[in-house]
Design a protein around this motif. Structure first.
Motif, PDB file in Angstrom:
ATOM      1  N   ARG A  98     -29.763  27.897 -25.934  1.00 27.35           N
ATOM      2  CA  ARG A  98     -29.461  29.209 -26.159  1.00 27.35           C
ATOM      3  C   ARG A  98     -29.360  29.416 -27.697  1.00 27.35           C
ATOM      4  NH1 ARG A  98     -31.476  29.523 -22.187  1.00 27.35           N
ATOM      5  NH2 ARG A  98     -30.739  30.441 -19.916  1.00 27.35           N
ATOM      6  N   VAL A  99     -29.671  30.573 -28.157  1.00 30.66           N
ATOM      7  CA  VAL A  99     -29.430  30.917 -29.678  1.00 30.66           C
ATOM      8  C   VAL A  99     -28.278  32.017 -29.635  1.00 30.66           C
ATOM      9  CG1 VAL A  99     -30.583  31.549 -31.880  1.00 30.66           C
ATOM     10  CG2 VAL A  99     -31.609  30.209 -30.052  1.00 30.66           C
ATOM     11  N   ASP A 100     -27.267  31.971 -30.448  1.00 28.47           N
ATOM     12  CA  ASP A 100     -26.232  33.078 -30.367  1.00 28.47           C
ATOM     13  C   ASP A 100     -26.905  34.275 -31.555  1.00 28.47           C
ATOM     14  OD1 ASP A 100     -25.865  32.213 -33.318  1.00 28.47           O
ATOM     15  OD2 ASP A 100     -23.994  31.353 -32.424  1.00 28.47           O
ATOM     16  N   ARG A 119     -27.666  30.485 -34.218  1.00 29.28           N
ATOM     17  CA  ARG A 119     -27.235  29.074 -33.978  1.00 29.28           C
ATOM     18  C   ARG A 119     -27.466  28.490 -32.540  1.00 29.28           C
ATOM     19  NH1 ARG A 119     -21.269  30.051 -35.891  1.00 29.28           N
ATOM     20  NH2 ARG A 119     -21.566  31.664 -34.506  1.00 29.28           N
ATOM     21  N   GLU A 120     -28.222  27.317 -32.158  1.00 30.49           N
ATOM     22  CA  GLU A 120     -28.386  27.052 -31.106  1.00 30.49           C
ATOM     23  C   GLU A 120     -27.306  26.603 -30.388  1.00 30.49           C
ATOM     24  OE1 GLU A 120     -31.420  24.221 -31.698  1.00 30.49           O
ATOM     25  OE2 GLU A 120     -33.135  25.656 -31.693  1.00 30.49           O
TER      26      GLU A 120
END
Length: 910
Positions: A666-668, A672-673
């Motif tokens: 996921r990416v925020d 950031r992953e």
């Protein structure tokens, strides 16, 4: 051609045979060495298990199988921590009986455990929601209710011994002992009065029961508690994180109600000391020490000016008393209402109402702007006679110490911030060592007053360190604190004792363990409320059964559903307690019950308990560091004190597994992953069922071990299980059909094959005991590769080959039990491989004929040399100096030093 490896056919066959034969049933207590390995008591959720749950179940199963093959009598049981909010909330939502859900969910877990080939002793399966189990939870509750902590014996004792002492001598001697030994401060309720024998004898039965509740290990008291408005339940301090309830995530609300507690505070000192006796991860030990929160100091009394009131203050820094320029009381402090002036009363009452709406975490948060109100009253600083103002502020908690502090703003940052905001005086009493050095002063008497004043005026933060010299401090002015400040702290404490204003004290942050829940789905508390106070249900009447009810939801104000059931509530001698115990009670002793789970006369046969306990290895999540683990330790110590068990700590060794996260990245919002936890609501759960269906249980087991270091949190890799499956396919072929699909000829001697086989045994055992399961599997993969190489070198069929294959299959048995059983059978060996001895490493065979030594020059690798394994140190040193890589740097000169690390490297320092 040999059959292909088909786990979907092999695994169910052997699982059925093992269960039919009760292959993994533990033997009764005897002379055989034992090994008790236990997983944390699982809660059976409706979602079933994910592959993340198997992170600890598989490795512990591998260890259990290993110790059986080593000749141990192994206890590897499982059960279910079935009471609690999740099942009850699901029952309310689905409008079904939580008992039915518990049976359904537990059965699914058992199915999944068996699917993975876990070698539990199924004859010992227990469930905390079954009456034959919670009967004994209630029995232990009664032992606590009928006991108190005698500080002079430093252990629990029957409450009857206290009643006899009160009738003969009153309680003065008990309080005097605690006064002289303040580490026992948690043995009695704070504020409990001292009574004489005459006063005790004049009390009614009700009054006596009320007084005894100040001492009982299980007691009921009015308490400001954490109320979870979503789950409609009281939650313990340990179940609140950042102001939110641990399970629901709701912001908790403070409410005052009557609750049941266990007096874990009486065991605070022993809980700290006995951490030195266990093999636990350091971070868990540290978390428990910090939660218990021992601090030593003095209790000093400040007299309220122009009144008869005194305010006791606990401080760890009595040496800074001369720097106390104001006092702060908790808004809940009982003296606030009595000392506030008429002019300040309205403002004080508004502030108290404001503070009630805050959580403890909010009130004590770092960096939060300070708030407070002046009461209008003053106190007298006992060491210098100064009048100092008394304030109330939310950063002072009634639950810690005495609910009052002496504020020393020069040496406490919170007090410094408060003083700066409200314009209160700041006085330095510890002049820093660094300032003395800057001034070039070595003797305290040479510090000019102007230097102290200048330092004080220029302060931007509090000086909280202890290193320095006492200034502005009366009789202790000029004393050097040393690095830890103990000399000055001791001198100040002795001075307070001498002038009669203070005494040495020990304080602990830990609070009594809140056990009450106003819910249906829990163990009923075996108490009846009578006109004489709470009375224990007779042991012969146990268990107090949960009644059948139609509605499980608490009332609008949190009332227990049990309150509306007259046939449950109404007892012959009074009104039955309607609170149930939090599920932590059930999980605080289950490890004992496994020793003798079906005993209907006691919690277990003493012979079985003495044989099996304590648990040798306990494995589970670190999230229970200050919950289950702390509670279990307390209950064990109570049962030890009362002679029920002979061990003081329940779990000799503890290990924590890391989490397995979802494989999807996921990416925020910042790009950031990250990886998420597996969750049914997020649709990212991978179950053992789907992995086993495609690749087999043994492949799943192998990958659960191989995925990473045991403690590390990692995402699931969907290619990981297929990789382990390919390794198992290779094992299958090399054992059953070594001559098929031969590769190119290669070189390997029979001696080399034996060395690799016996080195693998050594690596396997060493790494298994170190919980390095990934390197165990890695060693097995390397061993498999070596067998293929040996096959291509023409060694198949040789005696050394047969020995190596035998070792391979035995080593495989704990990791891939189904395949190992099938291979063992096809090799014509007697059933079962899991009853065969583990291979023993031949040290002579494992010894390398040659070793490679790394050669460094000034710490950098410059060469490698191959030496006979039995070469001496001097021979290796000379060979290193003669190596080509070293000669280029020596240029004929002699080295300054030569460091040799045996069998590994030589470092030459030029």
């Amino acid at each position: 051609m040999v059959d292909r490896y088909k786990p979907q056919e092999i695994e169910p066959k052997w699982q059925a045979r093992w269960e039919q034969d009760q292959l993994y049933k533990s033997e009764p207590a005897g002379d055989k060495p034992k090994y008790y390995i236990l997983d944390f008591y699982p809660y059976p959720s409706g979602e079933g298990m994910s592959v993340g749950h198997a992170r600890n179940y598989v490795p512990t199963d591998v260890i259990a199988r290993y110790y059986r093959m080593k000749g141990y009598n192994v206890l590897h049981p499982i059960g279910f921590d079935a009471f609690g909010l999740p099942t009850e909330n699901a029952a309310i939502k689905l409008k079904v009986n939580p008992h039915d859900l518990n049976e359904k969910y537990s059965a699914n877990y058992v199915r999944q455990y068996k699917l993975m080939g876990l070698s539990y002793d199924w004859s010992r399966l227990i469930n905390s929601a079954h009456a034959d189990y919670y009967r004994w939870t209630q029995w232990i509750f009664l032992q606590l209710f009928n006991a108190w902590y005698d500080p002079r014996l430093d252990r629990a004792a029957p409450i009857a011994t206290l009643e006899a002492e009160l009738a003969e001598r009153g309680s003065q001697a008990i309080f005097d002992y605690i006064d002289a030994h303040p580490e026992h401060v948690g043995a009695v309720n704070k504020g409990a009065p001292i009574v004489t024998a005459e006063q005790w004898q004049a009390m009614s039965r009700r009054e006596r029961n009320d007084y005894l509740s100040n001492f009982r290990l299980a007691f009921q008291a009015e308490s400001t508690v954490n109320w979870d408005p979503v789950d409609k339940v009281v939650v313990a301090d340990e179940e609140v994180e950042n102001g939110r309830a641990w399970r629901s995530g709701a912001l908790v609300i403070k409410r005052t109600i009557r609750q049941w507690f266990f007096r874990i505070t009486a065991y605070a000192e022993r809980l700290i000391k006995d951490l030195d006796t266990v093999d636990w991860p350091e971070r868990i030990v540290t978390m428990q020490r910090n939660w218990i929160g021992k601090s030593e100091g003095a209790e000093v009394e400040f007299r309220v000016a122009d009144s008869a009131f005194c305010i006791p203050v606990f401080t760890t820094r009595p040496d800074t008393l001369w720097g106390a320029t104001f006092m702060v009381l908790s808004p809940e402090h009982p003296l606030v209402a009595q000392i506030v002036t008429a002019e300040q009363r309205a403002e004080v009452e508004r502030y108290i109402a404001f503070a009630k709406g805050e959580t403890e975490e909010q009130r004590t948060a770092e960096g939060r702007e300070k708030t407070g109100v002046f009461t209008g009253a003053y106190a007298i600083n006992p060491v210098n006679g100064e009048r100092i103002p008394i304030w109330i502020a939310d950063y002072v908690l009634m639950s810690y110490g005495t609910g009052a502090i002496m504020a020393v703003p020069a040496h406490d940052q919170r007090d410094f911030d408060f003083a700066r905001k409200f314009g209160l005086p700041i006085r330095v009493v510890v002049f820093p060592q660094a300032e003395m050095k800057r001034l070039g002063v070595t003797d305290a008497k040479d510090i000019p007053a102007s230097a102290v004043a200048a330092y004080q005026a220029g302060m931007t933060t509090a000086y909280e360190e202890k290193a320095g010299v006492m200034v502005n401090s009366g009789l202790i002015t000029g004393l050097s604190t040393g690095e830890d400040g103990r000399a000055c702290i001791r001198a100040a404490t002795e001075y307070c004792q001498r002038i009669g204003c203070g005494k040495r004290r020990v304080n602990y942050k830990i609070r009594p363990w809140l056990i009450s829940r106003q819910r249906y789905w829990g163990t009923p508390i075996p108490i009846v409320h009578t006109p004489d106070g709470p009375v224990a249900v007779s042991e012969v009447e146990l268990p107090v059964l949960l009644p059948e009810v139609k509605e499980y939801e608490p009332g609008p104000n949190g009332e227990s559903p049990l309150e509306g059931i007259p046939e449950f509530v109404n007892a012959p001698n009074g009104r039955r307690e309607t609170d149930t115990m939090a599920t932590w009670a059930c999980s605080s002793w289950y490890y004992i019950r496994f020793a003798d789970p079906h005993n209907d006369r006691a919690i277990g046969d003493p012979k079985e308990i003495d044989y099996w306990l304590p648990v040798d290895m306990y494995v589970g999540g670190a999230e229970h560091a200050v919950l289950h683990l702390l509670y279990s330790r307390m209950w064990t110590k109570v049962l030890y004190d009362l002679g029920v068990v002979k061990f003081k700590e329940p779990f000799s060794a503890l290990r924590n597994q890391g989490l397995i996260l979802s494989p999807q990245k996921r990416v925020d919002e910042k790009g950031r992953e990250y990886y998420e936890k597996m969750s049914k609501s997020k649709g990212n759960v991978i179950t053992p069922d789907e992995v086993v269906a495609e690749h087999g249980a043994d492949a799943l087991r192998g990958y659960e071990m191989f995925i990473s270091d045991f403690e590390q949190t990692v995402p699931w890799n969907t290619q990981g299980v297929p990789g382990v499956r390919r390794w198992l396919d290779r094992v299958w072929r090399i054992v059953l059909a070594p001559e098929e699909d031969k590769g190119s000829p290669t070189q390997m001697s029979a001696r080399d094959l034996r060395r690799i086989a016996h080195q693998t045994i050594q690596r396997y055992e060493r790494d298994l005991k170190a919980f390095s399961f990934n390197t165990v599997v890695a060693a097995m993969m390397e061993f498999t590769n070596a067998l293929y190489k040996a096959r291509d070198a023409g060694l198949a069929g040789a005696p050394e080959w047969r020995e190596a294959i035998d070792i391979l299959v035995r080593l495989l048995a704990p990791i891939a039990p189904h395949m190992a059983e099938e291979l063992w059978c096809r090799l014509g060996q007697p059933y079962s491989i899991h009853r065969q001895p583990f291979p023993v490493a031949d040290e002579a065979a494992a010894r390398a004929e040659e070793i490679t030594i790394v050669v460094q020059v000034n710490g950098k690798v410059r060469d490698r040399i191959v030496m006979p394994a039995d070469a001496g140190e001097e021979e290796i040193r000379q060979a290193a100096l003669s190596s080509e890589g070293v000669r280029r740097f020596l240029n004929g000169s002699s080295p300054r030093q030569i460091h040799y690390v045996k069998g590994r490297l030589v470092n030459i320092v030029l």
